[in-house]
Write a protein that holds these residues in place. Structure first.
Motif, short mmCIF file in Angstrom:
data_model
loop_
_atom_site.label_atom_id
_atom_site.label_comp_id
_atom_site.label_asym_id
_atom_site.label_seq_id
_atom_site.Cartn_x
_atom_site.Cartn_y
_atom_site.Cartn_z
N SER A 1 4.85 11.44 -24.10
CA SER A 1 5.89 12.44 -24.45
C SER A 1 7.01 12.85 -23.48
O SER A 1 7.80 13.35 -23.65
CB SER A 1 4.96 13.74 -24.51
OG SER A 1 4.36 14.24 -23.20
N LEU A 2 6.72 12.15 -22.20
CA LEU A 2 7.74 12.08 -21.16
C LEU A 2 7.30 10.79 -20.56
O LEU A 2 6.44 10.23 -20.07
CB LEU A 2 7.58 13.41 -20.23
CG LEU A 2 8.69 13.39 -19.19
CD1 LEU A 2 8.89 14.68 -18.86
CD2 LEU A 2 8.08 12.72 -17.79
N THR B 1 0.54 12.25 -24.59
CA THR B 1 -0.05 13.23 -25.38
C THR B 1 -1.29 12.61 -26.03
O THR B 1 -1.45 11.68 -26.76
CB THR B 1 0.87 13.85 -26.67
OG1 THR B 1 2.12 14.32 -26.24
CG2 THR B 1 0.16 14.79 -27.75
N MET C 1 11.93 19.08 -18.74
CA MET C 1 11.00 19.76 -18.39
C MET C 1 11.09 20.41 -16.69
O MET C 1 10.76 21.38 -16.47
CB MET C 1 9.76 18.62 -17.79
CG MET C 1 8.52 19.25 -17.21
SD MET C 1 7.17 17.92 -17.13
CE MET C 1 6.44 17.87 -18.43
N THR D 1 3.96 21.21 -14.53
CA THR D 1 4.41 20.27 -15.59
C THR D 1 3.69 20.67 -16.88
O THR D 1 4.33 20.57 -17.93
CB THR D 1 4.08 18.81 -14.96
OG1 THR D 1 2.74 18.70 -14.57
CG2 THR D 1 5.22 18.41 -13.75
N GLU D 2 2.43 20.64 -16.79
CA GLU D 2 1.64 20.97 -17.98
C GLU D 2 1.95 22.22 -18.71
O GLU D 2 1.78 22.54 -19.76
CB GLU D 2 0.13 20.58 -17.82
CG GLU D 2 -0.31 19.16 -17.83
CD GLU D 2 0.58 18.25 -16.71
OE1 GLU D 2 1.12 17.30 -16.97
OE2 GLU D 2 0.64 18.83 -15.50
N LEU E 1 -1.62 17.65 -23.42
CA LEU E 1 -0.25 16.94 -23.09
C LEU E 1 -0.38 16.63 -21.46
O LEU E 1 0.73 16.97 -20.94
CB LEU E 1 1.09 17.47 -23.53
CG LEU E 1 1.07 17.88 -25.02
CD1 LEU E 1 0.89 19.36 -25.25
CD2 LEU E 1 2.60 17.78 -25.45
N SER F 1 4.56 23.71 -18.73
CA SER F 1 6.01 23.51 -19.48
C SER F 1 5.82 22.84 -20.61
O SER F 1 6.12 23.49 -22.06
CB SER F 1 6.97 22.73 -18.42
OG SER F 1 6.92 23.05 -17.24
N SER F 2 5.35 21.67 -20.85
CA SER F 2 5.19 21.13 -22.15
C SER F 2 4.15 21.91 -22.85
O SER F 2 4.65 21.87 -24.26
CB SER F 2 4.76 19.63 -22.01
OG SER F 2 3.44 19.57 -21.08
N THR F 3 3.08 22.44 -22.41
CA THR F 3 2.09 22.92 -23.38
C THR F 3 2.60 24.22 -24.26
O THR F 3 2.54 24.44 -25.25
CB THR F 3 0.88 23.29 -22.60
OG1 THR F 3 0.34 21.91 -22.19
CG2 THR F 3 -0.40 23.91 -23.52
N TRP G 1 10.45 14.63 -24.77
CA TRP G 1 11.50 15.05 -24.01
C TRP G 1 11.78 14.46 -22.77
O TRP G 1 11.05 13.48 -22.39
CB TRP G 1 11.34 16.65 -23.77
CG TRP G 1 10.40 17.08 -23.10
CD1 TRP G 1 9.22 16.57 -22.52
CD2 TRP G 1 10.11 18.47 -22.37
NE1 TRP G 1 8.31 17.26 -21.89
CE2 TRP G 1 8.78 18.55 -21.74
CE3 TRP G 1 11.02 19.61 -22.72
CZ2 TRP G 1 8.30 19.77 -21.41
CZ3 TRP G 1 10.46 20.97 -22.16
CH2 TRP G 1 9.28 20.64 -21.46
#
Length: 299
Positions: free
Chosen positions: A274-275, A126, A153, A207-208, A249, A210-212, A148
């Protein structure tokens, strides 16, 4: 006596036909194997040009002297080509990464990389703009606390990656509802706000997304209005460095986004992973009879 001869001839004829059929079957099997052989590969389907993934993919093609074209694309287009190949059991090589919902849906494997040009385990960092901690301390703390695991994710990605009727935001909402304890740990001790806006940049990868979306929803719980801006990786770093966006992220390190992270390291704030435990590389279907990049065609 004549009947015996005729029977013998008939038996021999049938035997010959059976042998020929068997040979044809073996030839068909061989052709099927050849259809899935690395010799039939002429290209590697990549993602966005200029991304760290494509940079190390180019270096890998050169390092192994591969006789393959590395084709720039986008994640959605690459996924479509991979799915088409899987449905027809055709050979294909793509640049792909884990976490990714494709690994839970299909039998795929990373090709071994003896030279290590594609890197080992990756972490997704991040990053925020300078001054965010002072101007928006609650957002800064949430972004700093956010962490996480790969299964988390994958769970979000699987909900929208396999169903076009499910939006990433909906998948994120469901995950948050099912993982309230983790979310509460991220927000513990953070003050809520009013009339404040945060802008997050993201790359249009699952992936992004999901996290965003997960982080955006939690920021909204804290009272923020959140704007999400899709950008190419390089432009996202540049925008963050000049304060045009507040955070992102999307930085795969130490390899995927290494060139951008190095270029802008003095102008952005890296909050760390962050992962952890992500991976990227050359991926093929399990039915292909190859296990290493060294098995691909060379010049």
């Amino acid at each position: 006596m004549k009947q015996i001869v005729k029977k013998d001839i008939a038996f021999i004829s049938i035997s010959i036909l059976m042998i020929l059929a068997a040979c044809q079957g073996e030839a068909g099997d061989n052709n099927s194997e050849e259809d899935n052989a690395a010799a039939d590969i002429s290209e590697i389907v990549g993602i966005e040009p200029g991304s760290g993934t494509m940079t190390i993919a180019e270096e890998t093609v050169e390092a192994y002297d591969l006789d393959l074209d590395l084709l720039p694309s986008t994640e959605p287009a690459m996924i479509t080509e991979l799915q088409t190949a899987l449905e027809n059991e055709e050979p294909i090589v793509v640049t792909l990464w884990q976490p990714h919902w494709m690994f839970s849906e299909y039998d795929l494997k990373f090709l071994k990389d003896p030279q290590g040009t594609l890197g080992e385990s990756e972490n997704i960092h991040t990053m925020v703009r300078q001054g965010l901690e002072e101007e928006h301390p609650s957002a800064y703390k949430l972004l700093d606390n956010f962490y996480w695991e790969v299964p988390d994710m994958n769970e979000v990605m699987a909900k929208f990656g396999q169903n076009e009727d499910v939006e990433p935001r909906e998948a994120a909402e469901e995950w948050i509802a099912d993982n309230r304890d983790k979310v509460d740990a991220w927000t513990e001790g953070i003050d809520t706000v009013e009339n404040e806006t945060i802008e997050l940049a993201y790359v249009n990868w699952d992936t992004e997304l999901s996290s965003t979306n997960v982080v955006a929803l939690v920021l909204e719980e804290l009272g923020y209005t959140v704007e999400l801006t899709p950008l190419d990786m390089g432009i996202a770093f540049e925008s963050l460095s000049v304060g045009e966006v507040d955070g992102m992220l999307i930085a795969w390190l130490p390899v995927g986004a290494a060139s951008y992270a190095e270029q802008y390291k003095d102008e952005i704030v890296d909050l760390g992973p962050s992962l952890e435990g992500a991976q990227q590389g050359f991926v093929v279907p399990e039915y292909m009879d190859i296990d290493s990049i060294e098995d691909l065609p060379t010049k």
